[in-house]
Design a protein around this motif. Structure first.
Motif, PDB file in Angstrom:
ATOM      1  N   GLY A 280       0.799  -1.217   0.000  1.00 29.53           N
ATOM      2  CA  GLY A 280       0.000   0.000   0.000  1.00 29.53           C
ATOM      3  C   GLY A 280       0.832   1.267   0.000  1.00 29.53           C
ATOM      4  N   TRP A 281       2.137   1.111   0.064  1.00 28.10           N
ATOM      5  CA  TRP A 281       3.012   2.283   0.052  1.00 28.10           C
ATOM      6  C   TRP A 281       3.869   2.298  -1.215  1.00 28.10           C
ATOM      7  N   ASP A 282       4.128   3.507  -1.691  1.00 32.66           N
ATOM      8  CA  ASP A 282       5.099   3.674  -2.770  1.00 32.66           C
ATOM      9  C   ASP A 282       6.053   4.788  -2.358  1.00 32.66           C
ATOM     10  N   LEU A 286       5.611   7.574   0.744  1.00 36.66           N
ATOM     11  CA  LEU A 286       6.535   7.593   1.878  1.00 36.66           C
ATOM     12  C   LEU A 286       7.205   8.953   2.013  1.00 36.66           C
ATOM     13  N   GLY A 287       7.516   9.566   0.873  1.00 41.05           N
ATOM     14  CA  GLY A 287       8.118  10.898   0.918  1.00 41.05           C
ATOM     15  C   GLY A 287       7.189  11.912   1.563  1.00 41.05           C
ATOM     16  N   VAL A 288       5.919  11.868   1.182  1.00 42.30           N
ATOM     17  CA  VAL A 288       4.929  12.781   1.760  1.00 42.30           C
ATOM     18  C   VAL A 288       4.792  12.535   3.265  1.00 42.30           C
ATOM     19  N   ALA A 289       4.726  11.269   3.659  1.00 43.32           N
ATOM     20  CA  ALA A 289       4.564  10.923   5.071  1.00 43.32           C
ATOM     21  C   ALA A 289       5.754  11.382   5.901  1.00 43.32           C
ATOM     22  N   ILE A 290       6.953  11.180   5.380  1.00 40.06           N
ATOM     23  CA  ILE A 290       8.158  11.584   6.105  1.00 40.06           C
ATOM     24  C   ILE A 290       8.217  13.096   6.271  1.00 40.06           C
ATOM     25  N   GLN A 291       7.799  13.834   5.241  1.00 35.20           N
ATOM     26  CA  GLN A 291       7.767  15.294   5.345  1.00 35.20           C
ATOM     27  C   GLN A 291       6.758  15.745   6.395  1.00 35.20           C
ATOM     28  N   ALA A 314      -0.284  15.200  11.394  1.00 42.51           N
ATOM     29  CA  ALA A 314       0.692  14.299  10.775  1.00 42.51           C
ATOM     30  C   ALA A 314       0.078  12.930  10.519  1.00 42.51           C
ATOM     31  N   ILE A 315      -0.711  12.434  11.467  1.00 45.76           N
ATOM     32  CA  ILE A 315      -1.362  11.132  11.301  1.00 45.76           C
ATOM     33  C   ILE A 315      -2.301  11.148  10.104  1.00 45.76           C
ATOM     34  N   LEU A 316      -3.070  12.198   9.976  1.00 46.96           N
ATOM     35  CA  LEU A 316      -3.997  12.302   8.837  1.00 46.96           C
ATOM     36  C   LEU A 316      -3.232  12.380   7.515  1.00 46.96           C
ATOM     37  N   SER A 317      -2.092  13.070   7.527  1.00 50.25           N
ATOM     38  CA  SER A 317      -1.277  13.155   6.303  1.00 50.25           C
ATOM     39  C   SER A 317      -0.688  11.795   5.951  1.00 50.25           C
ATOM     40  N   ILE A 318      -0.254  11.045   6.967  1.00 47.14           N
ATOM     41  CA  ILE A 318       0.332   9.721   6.731  1.00 47.14           C
ATOM     42  C   ILE A 318      -0.717   8.776   6.151  1.00 47.14           C
ATOM     43  N   ALA A 320      -3.421   9.466   4.621  1.00 40.14           N
ATOM     44  CA  ALA A 320      -3.851   9.904   3.286  1.00 40.14           C
ATOM     45  C   ALA A 320      -2.796   9.576   2.221  1.00 40.14           C
ATOM     46  N   ALA A 321      -1.528   9.514   2.651  1.00 38.40           N
ATOM     47  CA  ALA A 321      -0.454   9.250   1.694  1.00 38.40           C
ATOM     48  C   ALA A 321      -0.352   7.783   1.320  1.00 38.40           C
ATOM     49  N   ARG A 322      -0.970   6.928   2.101  1.00 37.21           N
ATOM     50  CA  ARG A 322      -0.911   5.497   1.826  1.00 37.21           C
ATOM     51  C   ARG A 322      -1.923   5.123   0.738  1.00 37.21           C
ATOM     52  N   HIS A 323      -1.462   4.371  -0.243  1.00 37.35           N
ATOM     53  CA  HIS A 323      -2.334   3.948  -1.334  1.00 37.35           C
ATOM     54  C   HIS A 323      -2.966   2.589  -0.994  1.00 37.35           C
ATOM     55  N   GLY A 324      -4.022   2.254  -1.683  1.00 40.48           N
ATOM     56  CA  GLY A 324      -4.607   0.927  -1.547  1.00 40.48           C
ATOM     57  C   GLY A 324      -5.269   0.698  -0.222  1.00 40.48           C
ATOM     58  N   ARG A 325      -5.752   1.758   0.437  1.00 38.53           N
ATOM     59  CA  ARG A 325      -6.429   1.605   1.729  1.00 38.53           C
ATOM     60  C   ARG A 325      -7.740   0.887   1.577  1.00 38.53           C
TER      61      ARG A 325
END
Length: 325
Positions: A280-282, A286-291, A314-318, A320-325
């Motif tokens: 579910g991550w690409d 991951l770049g968006v989540a780390i930022q 930050a949790i909401l951004s993480i 949202a950044a994950r694909h395939g939820r």
């Protein structure tokens, strides 16, 4: 010619080398226990390097009026002044009868001549390397259970580290408590019963839910953690750590968990966990989540007005950044 002291299983000189305090304390205790077994009335003389006065070693090593065995314990040779080093070299050059010498040295070059002389004189060297990485801590806890003749599952080891923290002394105490208070195999359920509140109140559960894309669960766990007194700073640190592990494992390629764990400085269970979480991550996500976590880290350390809100964002951004939820 004076002969250096000997005792069954313990040579005249013992060097306890390395920075890990728990291991050093155990090595010293074990050495003294062996000496007391051979000489029940042995006198233990402790010398702290920081408070040493010139000539003390010679005074303690000299024969007493009533005789008897002695062991001189010199602690923290790595902090010793020239006077102590000189006196130790003099003792090593002319060993005293019925006198043992035990030296502890954490790290560094200070006292090198004494160290070299000890080793050339046949000293027993007990290594106490630092327990730093998560793999080190997992290996340490696993060994603790094995030494107590108890079986613990990898999930139990993981849960204990997450619940108690990474302080080696606290981990050792927690493992000893589980051994003393339980029977049979120590699994994750056993750890949960003893440390469940701590586990739920740490950032690990928050991070697991966030990385899995479970925004609601992550926010619930975050609020529970804050309500029980957990500071936002370590929660953000765990979020960052979990994301870094995903990046490391995701870019490490194929191989067994054990092989990757060794090369990445991780525990095998961490590799397995990251492999399960990476779905579910690409790279972009991951770049968006780390930022997002980096921004939260700045805010919780004084750069923002509301640390809790910063973590929630930050949790909401993480998630949202994950694909395939």
């Amino acid at each position: 010619m004076t002969i250096a002291a000997t005792a069954p299983g313990v040579p005249a000189y013992v060097l306890i080398s390395g920075p890990e305090g728990v291991l050093a304390e155990r090595a010293l205790a074990s050495t003294l226990e062996q000496l007391r077994a051979a000489h029940p009335d042995i006198e233990v003389i402790r010398q702290a390097a920081q408070t040493y006065s010139a000539g003390e070693v010679a005074i303690h090593a000299s024969p007493s009026l009533f005789g008897g065995a002695k062991v001189i314990v010199v602690q923290d040779l790595d902090e010793a002044a020239e006077e102590l080093q000189t006196d130790l070299l003099d003792l090593l050059a002319a060993p005293a009868e019925d006198v043992w010498l035990v030296v502890t040295h954490k790290s560094g070059a200070r006292g090198k001549k004494v160290l070299d002389t000890l080793k050339k004189s046949g000293a027993r060297v007990l290594e106490c390397p630092a327990i730093k990485t998560d793999r080190d801590k997992s290996d340490f806890i696993t060994h603790e259970f094995r030494a107590a003749r108890r079986k613990a599952t990898p999930d139990a080891v993981r849960a204990l580290i997450e619940a108690v923290g990474k302080d080696v002394r606290e981990l050792a105490a927690a493992a000893a408590q589980l051994v003393a208070d339980t029977e049979g195999v120590i699994d994750e359920g056993v750890v949960q019963r003893y440390h469940g509140g701590k586990v739920e109140a740490t950032g690990f559960r928050v991070a697991d839910a966030a990385v899995a894309g479970q925004a609601g669960e992550a926010l619930r766990l975050l609020r529970h953690a804050i309500a029980t007194g957990v500071d936002p700073v370590p929660i953000v640190a765990v979020l960052a750590s979990q994301l870094r592990m995903l990046v490391k494992v995701g870019s490490a390629g194929r191989g067994s968990s054990a092989q990757l764990a060794k090369s990445l400085g991780m525990a095998p269970w961490q590799v397995d966990k990251a492999r399960r979480s990476i779905n579910g991550w690409d790279a972009e996500g991951l770049g968006v989540a780390i930022q997002a976590v980096a921004a939260a880290d700045f805010e919780v350390k004084g750069g923002g007005r509301d640390p809790v809100y910063a973590v929630e964002r930050a949790i909401l951004s993480i998630t949202a950044a994950r694909h395939g939820r």
